[in-house]
Design a protein around this motif. Structure first.
Motif, PDB file in Angstrom:
ATOM      1  N   GLU A  28      45.441  24.262  45.943  1.00  0.00           N
ATOM      2  CA  GLU A  28      44.129  23.924  45.383  1.00  0.00           C
ATOM      3  C   GLU A  28      43.799  22.449  45.535  1.00  0.00           C
ATOM      4  O   GLU A  28      42.645  22.071  45.715  1.00  0.00           O
ATOM      5  CB  GLU A  28      44.075  24.318  43.902  1.00  0.00           C
ATOM      6  CG  GLU A  28      43.996  25.808  43.647  1.00  0.00           C
ATOM      7  CD  GLU A  28      43.865  26.147  42.181  1.00  0.00           C
ATOM      8  OE1 GLU A  28      43.411  27.271  41.886  1.00  0.00           O
ATOM      9  OE2 GLU A  28      44.213  25.308  41.318  1.00  0.00           O
ATOM     10  N   ASP A  71      49.823  34.992  31.670  1.00  0.00           N
ATOM     11  CA  ASP A  71      48.602  34.215  31.894  1.00  0.00           C
ATOM     12  C   ASP A  71      48.647  33.507  33.249  1.00  0.00           C
ATOM     13  O   ASP A  71      47.652  33.498  33.991  1.00  0.00           O
ATOM     14  CB  ASP A  71      48.416  33.182  30.779  1.00  0.00           C
ATOM     15  CG  ASP A  71      47.986  33.805  29.461  1.00  0.00           C
ATOM     16  OD1 ASP A  71      47.589  34.993  29.467  1.00  0.00           O
ATOM     17  OD2 ASP A  71      48.058  33.112  28.431  1.00  0.00           O
ATOM     18  N   VAL A  72      49.795  32.893  33.583  1.00  0.00           N
ATOM     19  CA  VAL A  72      49.890  32.183  34.861  1.00  0.00           C
ATOM     20  C   VAL A  72      49.906  33.170  36.023  1.00  0.00           C
ATOM     21  O   VAL A  72      49.306  32.926  37.077  1.00  0.00           O
ATOM     22  CB  VAL A  72      51.126  31.264  34.891  1.00  0.00           C
ATOM     23  CG1 VAL A  72      51.221  30.540  36.238  1.00  0.00           C
ATOM     24  CG2 VAL A  72      51.059  30.233  33.771  1.00  0.00           C
ATOM     25  N   ARG A 101      46.399  34.013  36.701  1.00  0.00           N
ATOM     26  CA  ARG A 101      45.698  32.906  37.364  1.00  0.00           C
ATOM     27  C   ARG A 101      46.053  32.848  38.852  1.00  0.00           C
ATOM     28  O   ARG A 101      45.179  32.623  39.697  1.00  0.00           O
ATOM     29  CB  ARG A 101      46.058  31.586  36.677  1.00  0.00           C
ATOM     30  CG  ARG A 101      45.346  30.392  37.236  1.00  0.00           C
ATOM     31  CD  ARG A 101      45.702  29.122  36.499  1.00  0.00           C
ATOM     32  NE  ARG A 101      45.277  27.947  37.247  1.00  0.00           N
ATOM     33  CZ  ARG A 101      45.627  26.712  36.953  1.00  0.00           C
ATOM     34  NH1 ARG A 101      46.423  26.493  35.907  1.00  0.00           N
ATOM     35  NH2 ARG A 101      45.204  25.706  37.678  1.00  0.00           N
ATOM     36  N   GLU A 102      47.325  33.059  39.176  1.00  0.00           N
ATOM     37  CA  GLU A 102      47.747  33.070  40.579  1.00  0.00           C
ATOM     38  C   GLU A 102      47.090  34.215  41.344  1.00  0.00           C
ATOM     39  O   GLU A 102      46.643  34.046  42.485  1.00  0.00           O
ATOM     40  CB  GLU A 102      49.270  33.173  40.668  1.00  0.00           C
ATOM     41  CG  GLU A 102      50.005  31.941  40.167  1.00  0.00           C
ATOM     42  CD  GLU A 102      51.505  32.143  40.104  1.00  0.00           C
ATOM     43  OE1 GLU A 102      52.223  31.164  39.824  1.00  0.00           O
ATOM     44  OE2 GLU A 102      51.974  33.284  40.331  1.00  0.00           O
ATOM     45  N   ALA A 128      44.250  35.647  40.623  1.00  0.00           N
ATOM     46  CA  ALA A 128      42.823  35.349  40.770  1.00  0.00           C
ATOM     47  C   ALA A 128      42.573  34.354  41.908  1.00  0.00           C
ATOM     48  O   ALA A 128      41.515  34.384  42.547  1.00  0.00           O
ATOM     49  CB  ALA A 128      42.266  34.807  39.454  1.00  0.00           C
ATOM     50  N   ALA A 129      43.559  33.476  42.160  1.00  0.00           N
ATOM     51  CA  ALA A 129      43.437  32.498  43.242  1.00  0.00           C
ATOM     52  C   ALA A 129      43.766  33.096  44.599  1.00  0.00           C
ATOM     53  O   ALA A 129      43.676  32.405  45.623  1.00  0.00           O
ATOM     54  CB  ALA A 129      44.348  31.298  42.963  1.00  0.00           C
TER      55      ALA A 129
END
Length: 411
Positions: free
Chosen positions: A206, A269-270, A273-274, A276-277
């Protein structure tokens, strides 16, 4: 590279190809400037079965770490980071006089000296002879060895099982990730804890942090791939913290499988997030190479224009990551006259590949350059404060990553 080093799959896809560079810590003495200098391909790929990002193991840890140029204690912010970790870990795990802490890749004792200060028994396992000697001189017990299942068993037999095993900024540095993980399991008590800090692939991509790709870093982790790696040695991830260090790191808390229990909410949660990326599918990796190319073009454009205007540009720091950047961009002394570093070990040497002289930090104040290119950009806050004095002559700081940033500093 034909197979993934974690799962054995042949489904490896290119992420970014940085050409060929020398090993990033192989700083050159003046006597070596006319000698041949080996270079190795630096090509990051990702396994589409287990999603471990990795480069080929073209150099061995023995080549890099038997004599090492990096001493952790030269970064005051890093020493403070270690102090806070020890304080928090002691409170979290109830570490006391009867506890035993082992740090793998303990460097010059930057972290374990805080454990010593608390009166907790500890041992560093450090492969580099020179930095291990510095740790012992500082009062930190240190065993010189690379971690393997056999080394872990030997240390456990001699010193007993560890209540806490720390492995900060080393989990990326070993090509035999399965053997290393088994070594961690051999060290830790059956009801103990393992704490690992490693750069997060999510922020690497990112934030365009491609200069942290170098031959010492054999793999690059998400939480998803770290879970698989830990499982290969009998460890279960139970908690994760997101840290700002190195531009964005993971602190992984793991336990032996039989003592692990359910993972915390932060793990899920992480992972979300990964996902979603796009880091569990190729779409999350496809644009990275183009963004890396833009970093290179922007930095070269700035340096060339500064040279044409008669402006002087020097560097601050000689980190391993800086050598990936310098070599990928093809920067030579005509564009960057020299760089400086606080580590006396590097003074009088030259950066690998690009042959840029490395001088003591005092040289900046003596020469009063127009610009200072900060190579350890991950220490931005610390170094902006340290370099505030360049304001005296109107000098400015330049940060190349995540995008070119020219900063006017104030005292």
């Amino acid at each position: 590279m034909t197979r993934c080093r974690l799962c054995g799959s042949t489904a490896l896809e290119s992420v970014v190809d940085l050409g060929a560079t020398p090993p990033c810590e192989s700083f050159l003495s003046a006597e070596r400037l006319d000698a041949p200098e080996p270079t190795y391909p630096l090509h990051l790929r990702v396994c589409t079965d287990c999603w471990l990002a990795q480069i080929p193991p073209l150099i061995t840890p023995e080549e890099t770490f038997s004599e090492y140029a990096y001493f952790s204690s030269y970064s005051s912010s890093w020493v403070e980071h270690a102090r806070v970790f020890v304080e928090d870990a002691a409170a979290r795990l109830g570490l006391g006089e009867d506890s035993f802490v082992v740090e793998v890749a303990s460097n010059d004792g930057y972290l374990l000296r805080h454990v010593v200060d608390r009166g907790v028994r500890c041992l560093g396992v450090e492969p580099s002879v020179n930095v291990g000697a510095a740790a012992r001189e500082a009062g930190v017990p240190t065993h010189t060895a690379f971690l393997s299942p056999e080394t872990g068993a030997e240390v456990r037999a001699e010193h007993g099982p560890a209540d806490l095993v720390v492995a900060n900024n080393v989990y990326a540095h070993i090509p035999d990730v399965i053997g290393f993980t088994k070594g961690l399991r051999a060290l830790v008590a059956d009801d103990g804890w393992v704490s690992i800090e490693v750069q997060h692939l999510l922020t690497l991509i990112e934030e365009n942090q491609y200069d942290t790709i170098y031959h010492e870093h054999f793999q690059y982790y998400t939480v998803a791939s770290a879970i698989r790696a830990l499982a290969s040695g009998g460890l279960t991830l139970v908690d994760v913290e997101l840290l700002p260090t190195h531009g964005g790191s993971l602190r992984l808390w793991a336990r032996p499988d039989e003592a692990a229990g359910e993972p915390s909410r932060r793990v899920s949660d992480v992972l979300a997030r990964e996902k979603a990326a796009g880091l569990q599918e190729l779409s999350g990796y496809t644009e990275f190479s183009a963004r890396v190319a833009k970093v290179r073009r922007d930095l070269l454009r700035f340096l060339v224009e500064a040279a044409e205007e008669g402006k002087t540009v020097v560097g601050y720091g000689a980190p391993g990551k800086g050598n990936t950047l310098l070599n990928h961009c093809g920067i030579r002394p005509d564009l960057l006259a020299y760089t400086v570093d606080r580590n006396p070990y590097k003074h009088g040497r030259y950066t690998p590949g690009t042959r840029i002289p490395i001088l003591p930090p005092e040289r900046i104040a003596a020469d009063r350059p127009d610009y200072v290119l900060v190579l350890p950009w991950n220490l931005r806050a610390e170094l902006t404060e340290q370099l505030a004095y360049v304001h005296e002559w109107g000098g400015r700081l330049v940060f190349p990553i995540p995008e070119l940033s020219i900063v006017e500093v104030e005292r």
